[in-house]
Scaffold this motif. Structure first.
Motif, PDB file in Angstrom:
ATOM      1  N   ASP A  78       0.807  -1.229   0.000  1.00  0.00           N
ATOM      2  CA  ASP A  78       0.000   0.000   0.000  1.00  0.00           C
ATOM      3  C   ASP A  78       0.839   1.278   0.000  1.00  0.00           C
ATOM      4  O   ASP A  78       0.493   2.271   0.632  1.00  0.00           O
ATOM      5  CB  ASP A  78      -0.974   0.006   1.196  1.00  0.00           C
ATOM      6  CG  ASP A  78      -1.813  -1.257   1.245  1.00  0.00           C
ATOM      7  OD1 ASP A  78      -2.182  -1.730   0.152  1.00  0.00           O
ATOM      8  OD2 ASP A  78      -2.084  -1.764   2.334  1.00  0.00           O
ATOM      9  N   GLY A  82      -4.650  -4.292  -3.629  1.00  0.00           N
ATOM     10  CA  GLY A  82      -5.648  -3.259  -3.905  1.00  0.00           C
ATOM     11  C   GLY A  82      -4.875  -2.039  -4.348  1.00  0.00           C
ATOM     12  O   GLY A  82      -4.137  -1.457  -3.558  1.00  0.00           O
ATOM     13  N   HIS A  83      -4.971  -1.696  -5.615  1.00  0.00           N
ATOM     14  CA  HIS A  83      -4.169  -0.615  -6.182  1.00  0.00           C
ATOM     15  C   HIS A  83      -5.082   0.532  -6.601  1.00  0.00           C
ATOM     16  O   HIS A  83      -5.948   0.374  -7.453  1.00  0.00           O
ATOM     17  CB  HIS A  83      -3.358  -1.140  -7.380  1.00  0.00           C
ATOM     18  CG  HIS A  83      -2.390  -2.234  -6.988  1.00  0.00           C
ATOM     19  ND1 HIS A  83      -1.898  -3.144  -7.872  1.00  0.00           N
ATOM     20  CD2 HIS A  83      -1.835  -2.535  -5.789  1.00  0.00           C
ATOM     21  CE1 HIS A  83      -1.073  -3.962  -7.236  1.00  0.00           C
ATOM     22  NE2 HIS A  83      -1.030  -3.621  -5.969  1.00  0.00           N
ATOM     23  N   ARG A 100      -5.286   0.428   8.560  1.00  0.00           N
ATOM     24  CA  ARG A 100      -3.875   0.037   8.487  1.00  0.00           C
ATOM     25  C   ARG A 100      -3.146   0.533   9.730  1.00  0.00           C
ATOM     26  O   ARG A 100      -3.409   1.642  10.206  1.00  0.00           O
ATOM     27  CB  ARG A 100      -3.229   0.644   7.248  1.00  0.00           C
ATOM     28  CG  ARG A 100      -3.812   0.114   5.947  1.00  0.00           C
ATOM     29  CD  ARG A 100      -3.249   0.862   4.744  1.00  0.00           C
ATOM     30  NE  ARG A 100      -3.846   0.391   3.495  1.00  0.00           N
ATOM     31  CZ  ARG A 100      -4.023   1.151   2.408  1.00  0.00           C
ATOM     32  NH1 ARG A 100      -3.664   2.417   2.419  1.00  0.00           N
ATOM     33  NH2 ARG A 100      -4.559   0.631   1.324  1.00  0.00           N
TER      34      ARG A 100
HETATM   35 MG    MG Z   1      -2.894  -1.676  -1.744  1.00  0.00          MG
END
Ligand code: MG
Ligand code: GDP
Ligand code: IMO
Length: 414
Positions: free
Chosen positions: A4, A31-32, A295
């Motif tokens: 991330d 996950g971009h 996060r």
């Molecule tokens: Mg990501």
């Protein structure tokens, strides 16, 4: 770092100057996020170059592909007017497929583990790579052979159904049902099959961008084992995971967040449990793009980054989310660890030993100016430039890009 970092943003930006973009490992655990003129797109499987209409996007043999997720992503992109035709999007014949039993196994194992949980994304990544290594996996090319699909699924379920019913209290899966589900979507996947290595090899004088997923310290060999993902995330896997030799790679750009985050369990020496950590979490909108989990946040860790430089032969760095540091009175960089009475400049190698280090910090003055619209390095506040230049000193690698916001345009090129 641990994922991330803003890879999606940088790959999208760099794809404007690239002819082919290749994903070479991982799957939809990634996950971009890409933002163009305020419009956000989140990709999990399809390379982050897809928004550049001239680029060809390829999924290499090193990826584990959930075919349902792939088709869903294709449909969503198509609905927003993006060309996802098989001329500009391809899947290697050799790419392994994530099937429903991989996902189920990932999820029930994590539920059962409780205290020793890795905190996986539950997408079936580990179990699919396990089948690949055990030589029983279903590969994309197999979709053209109905009998082979049934035979492989039947064989895999012989073992997995024993685990499901005896160990995890689940109903066994019927191989015929799973085969029917797979064959139902096969006609939509087959047109995308291609020889990725050969396509790259034949692209003379073209620019190829290999897009890594996850983070270096989630690497199955070099990461914080066992709190890692199940693939090699290091740059050298770009070759293995797409079917080309090392000679094809001449630059390695490390995407580094200006602080550190981690989702899931595992060591995190510079993790913060105070107002500064809260600042990073809130200002940085640090919520997982795949699982929606908050996060964990902490200071920049140059020890971890030195290992990343060495493991990847980084030739340059893109430093992202520098804008998020705004209004912190002091910004810290971890430059070493205290471990068993010694000072270390590289992470210790024993399992779990990273939990026992004490970070040694340098303190740098913060900044209060809004830098999110700044497009020239020289116009950044002096304290930001000092922070960046100190990082270059510590790592011995130039910071070539400075990202000051999520949008494609919010990037300073040095
Ligand atoms: Mg990501
Ligand atoms: P990836 O997995 O490495 O592609 O990164 P993610 O997309 O999971 O997470 C990065 C997040 O930070 C996304 O929400 C991006 O839109 C955002 N982002 C990327 N670069 C910047 C930046 O320079 N500043 C800010 N504020 N956000 C950024
Ligand atoms: P991107 O590409 C952050 C983490 C999970 C978990 C561990 C193992 O968006 O940076 P897995 O499902 O792979 O078996 O989970 O790895 N993880 C990531 N963390 N970003 C990612 O991808 C990740 N992909 C996996 O949270 O700790």
């Amino acid at each position: 770092q641990w994922g991330d970092e803003g890879k999606g943003k940088l790959v999208d930006m760099l794809s404007q100057k690239s002819d082919i973009i290749v994903r070479f490992q991982g799957g939809n655990n990634a996950g971009h996020t890409i933002k163009v003129s305020g419009q956000q797109t989140i990709l999990h499987l399809i390379p982050s170059g897809i928004l550049n209409p001239k680029a060809v996007c390829l999924i290499g043999n090193g990826v584990v592909l959930d075919p349902w997720v792939f088709l869903n992503e294709v449909d969503q992109l198509a609905a927003s007017g993006i060309d996802v035709d098989s001329k500009r999007l391809g899947i290697s014949y050799k790419t392994h497929l994530i099937l429903p039993y991989h996902k189920l196994l990932d999820q029930v194992r994590e539920t059962k583990k409780s205290a020793s949980k890795i905190g996986t994304t539950g997408r079936g990544i580990g179990p699919c790579y396990e089948d690949k290594v055990a030589r029983v996996g279903l590969r994309a090319a197999d979709l053209t052979d109905r009998d082979l699909v049934l035979a492989k699924i039947t064989r895999a379920l012989e073992e997995k159904n024993i685990l499901f019913s005896n160990l995890y209290g689940q109903k066994p899966l019927d191989p015929n049902d799973v085969t029917e589900q797979v064959l139902a979507i096969a006609p939509r996947i087959i047109p995308y099959l291609t020889d990725v290595g050969a396509r790259i090899d034949s692209a003379a004088n073209q620019t190829i961008l290999f897009e890594g997923a996850q983070g270096i310290h989630l690497d199955i060999d070099h990461g914080t084992y066992p709190f890692v993902t199940s693939s090699n995330t290091v740059a050298s896997n770009a070759a293995t995971g797409s079917g080309v030799g090392l000679g094809k790679i001449d630059q390695v750009l490390g995407i580094v967040k200006a602080y550190t985050t981690r989702v899931g369990a595992g060591a995190f020496p510079t993790e913060l449990d105070d107002l500064d950590g809260e600042h990073l979490q809130k200002n940085g909108h640090e919520v997982g793009a795949t699982t929606g989990r908050p996060r964990r946040c902490g200071w920049l860790d140059a020890v971890i980054l030195k290992a990343s430089v060495r493991l990847n032969s980084l030739t340059a760095i893109a430093l992202t989310k520098v804008d998020v540091l705004q209004n912190l009175p002091i910004i810290k960089i971890c430059t070493g660890y205290k471990y068993k009475g010694e000072t270390l400049s590289y992470p210790p190698q024993f399992e779990g030993s990273l939990n026992d280090v004490t970070p040694i910090y340098e303190e740098w003055p913060g900044f209060t100016q809004d830098i999110s619209q700044c497009l020239e390095y020289a116009k950044l506040p002096a304290s930001v430039r000092k922070y960046i230049e100190r990082l270059e000193d510590l790592l011995g690698v130039p910071v070539k890009y400075v990202s000051v916001g999520p949008d494609r345009e919010q990037t300073i090129v040095r």
